[in-house]
Motif scaffolding. Structure first.
Motif, PDB file in Angstrom:
ATOM      1  N   ALA A  16       0.810  -1.215   0.000  1.00 45.75           N
ATOM      2  CA  ALA A  16       0.000   0.000   0.000  1.00 45.75           C
ATOM      3  C   ALA A  16       0.844   1.267   0.000  1.00 45.75           C
ATOM      4  O   ALA A  16       1.772   1.417   0.772  1.00 45.75           O
ATOM      5  CB  ALA A  16      -0.927  -0.006   1.204  1.00 45.75           C
ATOM      6  N   SER A  18       0.288   5.784  -1.406  1.00 43.44           N
ATOM      7  CA  SER A  18      -0.758   6.747  -1.717  1.00 43.44           C
ATOM      8  C   SER A  18      -0.918   6.926  -3.217  1.00 43.44           C
ATOM      9  O   SER A  18      -0.025   6.674  -3.996  1.00 43.44           O
ATOM     10  CB  SER A  18      -0.440   8.080  -1.062  1.00 43.44           C
ATOM     11  N   ALA A  19      -2.110   7.380  -3.606  1.00 43.49           N
ATOM     12  CA  ALA A  19      -2.408   7.615  -5.014  1.00 43.49           C
ATOM     13  C   ALA A  19      -3.449   8.714  -5.104  1.00 43.49           C
ATOM     14  O   ALA A  19      -4.061   9.087  -4.118  1.00 43.49           O
ATOM     15  CB  ALA A  19      -2.922   6.337  -5.660  1.00 43.49           C
ATOM     16  N   ASP A  24     -10.434   8.651  -4.196  1.00 46.68           N
ATOM     17  CA  ASP A  24      -9.426   8.731  -3.138  1.00 46.68           C
ATOM     18  C   ASP A  24      -9.898   9.418  -1.865  1.00 46.68           C
ATOM     19  O   ASP A  24      -9.320   9.204  -0.801  1.00 46.68           O
ATOM     20  CB  ASP A  24      -8.158   9.412  -3.652  1.00 46.68           C
ATOM     21  N   GLU A  27     -10.344   7.263   1.137  1.00 49.39           N
ATOM     22  CA  GLU A  27      -9.162   6.745   1.815  1.00 49.39           C
ATOM     23  C   GLU A  27      -8.995   7.330   3.216  1.00 49.39           C
ATOM     24  O   GLU A  27      -8.486   6.671   4.117  1.00 49.39           O
ATOM     25  CB  GLU A  27      -7.936   7.067   0.956  1.00 49.39           C
ATOM     26  N   ALA A  34      -9.435   1.067   3.135  1.00 46.33           N
ATOM     27  CA  ALA A  34      -8.900   1.420   1.817  1.00 46.33           C
ATOM     28  C   ALA A  34      -7.576   0.712   1.593  1.00 46.33           C
ATOM     29  O   ALA A  34      -6.718   0.671   2.473  1.00 46.33           O
ATOM     30  CB  ALA A  34      -8.702   2.934   1.720  1.00 46.33           C
ATOM     31  N   VAL A  36      -4.676   0.829  -1.468  1.00 48.78           N
ATOM     32  CA  VAL A  36      -4.260   1.463  -2.721  1.00 48.78           C
ATOM     33  C   VAL A  36      -2.851   0.977  -3.040  1.00 48.78           C
ATOM     34  O   VAL A  36      -1.935   1.144  -2.238  1.00 48.78           O
ATOM     35  CB  VAL A  36      -4.278   3.003  -2.607  1.00 48.78           C
ATOM     36  N   THR A  38       0.083   1.298  -5.961  1.00 49.24           N
ATOM     37  CA  THR A  38       0.432   2.155  -7.091  1.00 49.24           C
ATOM     38  C   THR A  38       1.465   1.509  -8.011  1.00 49.24           C
ATOM     39  O   THR A  38       2.044   0.470  -7.704  1.00 49.24           O
ATOM     40  CB  THR A  38       1.000   3.502  -6.614  1.00 49.24           C
ATOM     41  N   ASN A  69      -2.485   0.847 -11.145  1.00 52.33           N
ATOM     42  CA  ASN A  69      -2.863   0.873  -9.729  1.00 52.33           C
ATOM     43  C   ASN A  69      -4.068  -0.011  -9.475  1.00 52.33           C
ATOM     44  O   ASN A  69      -4.797  -0.376 -10.390  1.00 52.33           O
ATOM     45  CB  ASN A  69      -3.103   2.304  -9.222  1.00 52.33           C
ATOM     46  N   LYS A  71      -7.181   0.067  -6.516  1.00 55.76           N
ATOM     47  CA  LYS A  71      -7.784   0.788  -5.397  1.00 55.76           C
ATOM     48  C   LYS A  71      -9.014   0.016  -4.955  1.00 55.76           C
ATOM     49  O   LYS A  71      -9.859  -0.333  -5.779  1.00 55.76           O
ATOM     50  CB  LYS A  71      -8.184   2.196  -5.814  1.00 55.76           C
ATOM     51  N   PHE A  73     -12.004   0.131  -1.873  1.00 50.48           N
ATOM     52  CA  PHE A  73     -12.620   0.860  -0.766  1.00 50.48           C
ATOM     53  C   PHE A  73     -13.821   0.059  -0.285  1.00 50.48           C
ATOM     54  O   PHE A  73     -14.694  -0.289  -1.086  1.00 50.48           O
ATOM     55  CB  PHE A  73     -13.055   2.261  -1.214  1.00 50.48           C
ATOM     56  N   SER A 145     -11.157  -0.505  -8.255  1.00 50.50           N
ATOM     57  CA  SER A 145     -10.727   0.013  -9.555  1.00 50.50           C
ATOM     58  C   SER A 145      -9.326  -0.511  -9.838  1.00 50.50           C
ATOM     59  O   SER A 145      -8.431  -0.391  -8.995  1.00 50.50           O
ATOM     60  CB  SER A 145     -10.721   1.545  -9.527  1.00 50.50           C
TER      61      SER A 145
END
Length: 177
Positions: A16, A18-19, A24, A27, A34, A36, A38, A69, A71, A73, A145
């Motif tokens: 994990a 950040s993105a 987002d 997050e 979450a 994420v 990248t 990426n 993601k 959630f 995603s």
């Protein structure tokens, strides 16, 4: 749901980072789990020296090397889930290049899959999944995603490894291709 969230975090926590993107904002919400991952993490994975003649391992590494990426959630909060549903609808309406792949309504879950065309019919540049319904006996909402050069024949293996709720429908999609 907590068990699922912990398993998901343990599976992907080392990955994990950040993105930035459309979803987002979730997050930072306390009632949203979450995850994420990248491009930087995928580049790191590509550097791992895996010596294997197993074609399945090689296919998996090719898939990972072509991702931008992932993601995910997840929430059990009904109000947050309703906002997520609205945001997914807004995202789809703003991105006319996204088309619905399939819908699955089964066992208390409503799952929708959308994709954006890729380099050919077996590849997509974005895969979006939205789930509303029962997860581990509790109602919840999931947005997943995945962006990159995504081989639809391989993506179900990746989401299974990540233990994402609702991705059982991807197995059906995988069998179609």
């Amino acid at each position: 749901m907590k068990k699922l969230a912990i398993i998901l975090i343990l599976l992907v926590a080392p990955l994990a980072t950040s993105a930035q993107g459309f979803f987002d904002a979730y997050e930072d919400e306390k009632d949203v789990t979450a995850v994420v991952v990248t491009k930087n993490m995928f580049k790191l994975l590509a550097k791992i020296d895996i010596e294997s003649d197993d074609p399945e391992v090689q296919e998996y590494m090719n898939l990972v090397n072509n991702l931008e990426n992932i993601k995910i959630f997840i929430t059990e909060n009904p109000a947050t889930g309703k906002r997520m549903a609205g945001d997914v609808e807004a995202y789809i309406s703003k991105n006319k290049s996204l088309s619905e792949l399939m819908r699955v309504k089964d066992d208390g879950q409503n799952i929708k899959f959308y994709s954006k065309e890729g380099k050919n019919e077996n590849f997509v540049s974005e895969l979006l999944m939205f789930l509303e319904g029962s997860m581990d006996g509790k109602d919840g909402t999931v947005i997943m995603s995945i962006t990159g050069n995504i081989d639809l024949k391989q993506v179900s293996k990746l989401t299974k490894d990540l233990n994402v709720p609702g991705t059982e429908g991807l197995k059906k999609l995988d069998k179609k291709n």
